[in-house]
Design an enzyme around this catalytic site. Structure first.
Site, PDB file in Angstrom:
ATOM      1  N   VAL A  42       0.832  -1.209   0.000  1.00 34.89           N
ATOM      2  CA  VAL A  42       0.000   0.000   0.000  1.00 34.89           C
ATOM      3  C   VAL A  42       0.865   1.256   0.000  1.00 34.89           C
ATOM      4  CG1 VAL A  42      -1.708   1.313   1.337  1.00 34.89           C
ATOM      5  CG2 VAL A  42      -1.898  -1.176   1.155  1.00 34.89           C
ATOM      6  N   ARG A  45     -21.698  -7.108  18.306  1.00 35.08           N
ATOM      7  CA  ARG A  45     -22.806  -6.989  19.232  1.00 35.08           C
ATOM      8  C   ARG A  45     -22.392  -7.441  20.624  1.00 35.08           C
ATOM      9  NH1 ARG A  45     -27.719  -9.398  15.834  1.00 35.08           N
ATOM     10  NH2 ARG A  45     -25.884 -10.439  15.030  1.00 35.08           N
ATOM     11  N   GLU A  91     -16.140  -5.836  -3.982  1.00 39.17           N
ATOM     12  CA  GLU A  91     -15.749  -7.045  -4.713  1.00 39.17           C
ATOM     13  C   GLU A  91     -16.292  -8.303  -4.048  1.00 39.17           C
ATOM     14  OE1 GLU A  91     -13.606  -7.386  -7.796  1.00 39.17           O
ATOM     15  OE2 GLU A  91     -14.919  -9.085  -7.469  1.00 39.17           O
ATOM     16  N   VAL A 149     -20.239 -10.296  -4.542  1.00 41.57           N
ATOM     17  CA  VAL A 149     -20.637 -11.292  -5.544  1.00 41.57           C
ATOM     18  C   VAL A 149     -19.473 -12.242  -5.782  1.00 41.57           C
ATOM     19  CG1 VAL A 149     -21.473 -11.697  -7.895  1.00 41.57           C
ATOM     20  CG2 VAL A 149     -22.144  -9.613  -6.694  1.00 41.57           C
ATOM     21  N   ILE A 176     -13.848 -14.568  -6.008  1.00 41.45           N
ATOM     22  CA  ILE A 176     -13.648 -14.431  -7.456  1.00 41.45           C
ATOM     23  C   ILE A 176     -13.675 -12.961  -7.849  1.00 41.45           C
ATOM     24  CG2 ILE A 176     -14.477 -15.110  -9.733  1.00 41.45           C
ATOM     25  CD1 ILE A 176     -16.164 -17.276  -8.323  1.00 41.45           C
ATOM     26  N   GLY A 234     -22.520 -28.071   6.274  1.00 41.13           N
ATOM     27  CA  GLY A 234     -22.360 -26.645   6.553  1.00 41.13           C
ATOM     28  C   GLY A 234     -22.492 -25.760   5.319  1.00 41.13           C
ATOM     29  N   LYS A 281     -27.531 -10.790  -6.153  1.00 41.23           N
ATOM     30  CA  LYS A 281     -26.296 -10.731  -6.924  1.00 41.23           C
ATOM     31  C   LYS A 281     -26.583 -10.373  -8.381  1.00 41.23           C
ATOM     32  CE  LYS A 281     -24.021 -13.833  -3.713  1.00 41.23           C
ATOM     33  NZ  LYS A 281     -23.893 -15.258  -3.328  1.00 41.23           N
TER      34      LYS A 281
END
Lengths: 438, 438
Positions: free
Chosen positions: A36, A48, A130, A133, A137, A188, A206
């Site tokens: 960066v 929470r 990014e 969706v 990927i 799961g 999406k």
């Protein structure tokens, strides 16, 4: 040792993705700083319950229940809480206090996207998503930037891992939907209440995001036609297999001509469809995702990978974070959302596609002619007919494959078939997708 | 009607990609202006011969032979001439006169990349090159930005369409290399002199670019180990098929540990390798390209599409152009090249992979034990052995599949086998790639 300036990163949400993002920010701090040109300083994680068990061991002092306080003074806010509120309010607060935002919140973007993008544009803040969706990927950035000089014609996406797992299992193990769903729950891949996945709601969100981006048009989730996989039967999958097809839940975004006005519009829709086994999407197994993009110049592209998972999704969040961090360092603003095209969003009746219709019919002379007549009356051209006689021989099963036909004409055909004397039952109607368009 | 400011775009090269870029710039001028927020004004096309026939009909007044004059005053220069000189000088001239640059020139980037990136960084210019690898497939931007927060472990790429077409045809049509190459030439997939493709040179340039980007390390093309497909035989492909594999020319970029120093390094290499038919890369047919990326957090991703073609590659060029145009409009600089990691680039001997070794051996008792002994001596663990006796029965063919082994140990094993009394001939050695690493 280079002395970097520091960027304050606030994280909202400590679930499976949030915990992985926090871990990577802490573990890869030096490497990320080199990439960066500034240190990404995780200043806190708003949750929470500070004492809840986490999937990753993280310093307790990072946790707080005071999200609003945490957002104050942050350079970048990462929203991974999910849901509409309070996520929406926190993102607006972050934008208005001058922070850039990274979010994976597809439900929020699909319902309040325009409001959030407008708020960001007004103050020159960035909103990156990014991870919303396709998990890890890269699909948002390719659509937003790589294909920015091209015209996207159509997107066919397998964007929900749970339903792909279920349909893949029904295909490979020849099990029922119930059994495949039970396995998905055990492993799961499906939640206790699987409605969002198997009802197609997640995929519809999406689809709204992809269609908005690809067509430079705001497509709200309410405008996405949606069918889930709950009606998909073992028999449909078996019949598709025999014909060389596989059934996939597709999110389809398409640029097409409105049959009524003759004007260009867009369609966004989600339904289970038959896909030829030779299509690249047919090879997407298990809980994987893939997005197949057809663009005018680029031709066919496919983006494939894990569509979910904490650490996988965290990769996409960190990619956004590094991009935003670099922009902070080099000082320039990023990309605004583009909805200049504002094409009309068309109803499902406006699309054309191919169909496979299964009918139970009386096994008597003249039936085929009667059925063919119904299709012809409605202007639906038949490509092939396959007949199989039942054990009792009083009824037969007909599978009719059509050429490309308007959805409205097909719907009228099916209505007429249902009330025809020789038809015992319309057993199944499936759309067939993935063929090259003329 | 919005009055946009204008960006001056100079195009160097009027070949199949250049002509398509020019056509799209002219035809899509208004749509591109809306996306960029500025008009992209094509000010000229520098070519060697103004009167040469083009694949696209373009206004004659755009053409010039004076590239240097054209570059002066351009905001963005698109270099599509190919080759090292004069492309290199023109790009440096463009950078030094303050222009941003888009190039598809893989040969130049793989040999002079660091010089060009350094020149750009010095003046704050941008150098974009999405079209240099994988044609229309967005792969540079995903590696540069989407995975910027992740650690890439390995890339397996089918990055040369000509060789993929040839190998795919040898597999599906069971033809020889010569016949498949002849077909590729007939269909325009192979050039009159196919050396750059079938010798693996083109793939090696792309491997250098991908490895540099993925590992934040300068990897010159000279450091890429390279084998072409010229030695691949019908028999190897047949034998691979029987074992459930397909042979692909792979560009492999890998982060690994130097066996001598124990330090982390990178390997970039190109060779024909066996890939399991269940691997997503095995489904990449014809002249298509695909890049399979394994990252620590994101897991496995694949990017698939047309790897070449004038209009397809033009899509990638225009995507870069729109990104750069937006940056001009919003005023901020873009991304600098990142080579901060500067990992050592390792020799081919440092890699470990699996191997399939075919031997012709005397058909006599004790041969298998002798051969197994040679592998064991060199520390190469054997996974499976398949023996088939020839018609004349004096010799037999042995195919030995190994577990993961160091390349150096395998090379020593093969040397020892070649001089072993019972071995008539080492018929073939192929690496086996694509398995999950431990």
């Amino acid at each position: 040792m280079i002395a970097y300036r520091s960027l304050r990163v606030a994280l909202l949400g400590g679930g499976s993705v949030g915990a992985q993002v926090a871990r990577l920010l802490l573990e890869e701090k030096e490497e990320l700083a080199r990439r960066v040109g500034a240190t990404l300083e995780l200043v806190g994680i708003a949750v929470r319950d500070v004492d809840a068990r986490r999937s990753v061991d993280l310093p307790r002092e990072l946790f707080t229940t005071d999200a609003e306080q945490l957002i104050l003074g942050a350079d970048v806010v990462i929203e991974l809480m999910g849901g509409i509120e309070p996520a929406r309010s926190y993102i607006l607060q972050a934008i208005n206090s001058g922070a850039d935002v990274v979010t994976a919140n597809k439900a929020l973007l699909a319902t309040h996207g325009p409001e959030l993008f407008a708020a960001a544009e007004q103050v020159g803040a960035q909103l990156y998503y990014e991870a919303a969706v396709g998990g890890a990927i890269p699909i948002i950035r390719p659509l937003r930037e790589s294909l920015a000089g091209d015209t996207v014609r159509r997107i066919l996406g397998i964007v929900n891992g749970t339903t792909n797992f279920i349909l893949d299992r029904m295909d490979t193990e020849r099990t029922s939907l119930e059994d495949a769903l039970a396995t998905a729950t055990d492993l799961g891949y499906a939640e206790a209440d699987p409605t969002a996945d198997i009802g197609g709601y997640d995929a519809a969100q999406k689809a709204a995001i992809l269609a908005s981006l690809a067509f430079h048009t705001s497509v709200p989730v309410e405008a996405v036609y949606r069918e889930g996989i709950t009606t998909v039967t073992k028999e449909q999958i078996e019949s598709a297999r025999k014909a060389g097809y596989v059934v996939k839940l597709l999110a389809i975004c398409e640029r097409l001509t409105d049959p009524e006005t003759g004007e260009e519009g867009v369609s966004a829709r989600v339904y289970p469809a038959m896909v030829s086994r030779t299509h690249p999407l047919a090879a997407v197994h298990g809980a994987n995702n893939a997005v197949f993009v057809e663009a005018e110049a680029a031709g066919s592209l496919m983006f494939y990978g894990a569509g979910a998972g904490g650490v996988e999704t965290a990769s996409a969040v960190l990619g956004d974070l590094v991009s935003l961090g670099r922009r902070h360092v080099v000082g320039g603003p990023g990309l605004a959302e583009s909805t200049h095209a504002e094409l009309p969003v068309l109803e499902i009746g406006a699309i054309t596609t191919r169909y496979a219709v299964s009918l139970e019919v009386a096994d008597e002379p003249g039936v085929l002619a009667a059925i063919a007549g119904v299709f012809a009356e409605h202007g639906v051209s038949v490509e092939l007919v396959e007949q199989s006689v039942r054990g009792d021989a009083a009824t037969a099963t007909l599978v009719i494959g059509t050429h490309e036909a308007p959805e409205a004409a097909l719907a009228a055909t099916v209505d007429a078939l249902a009330s025809n004397r020789v038809v015992t039952k319309v057993a199944s109607v499936l759309r067939v997708e993935g063929a090259q368009r003329q």
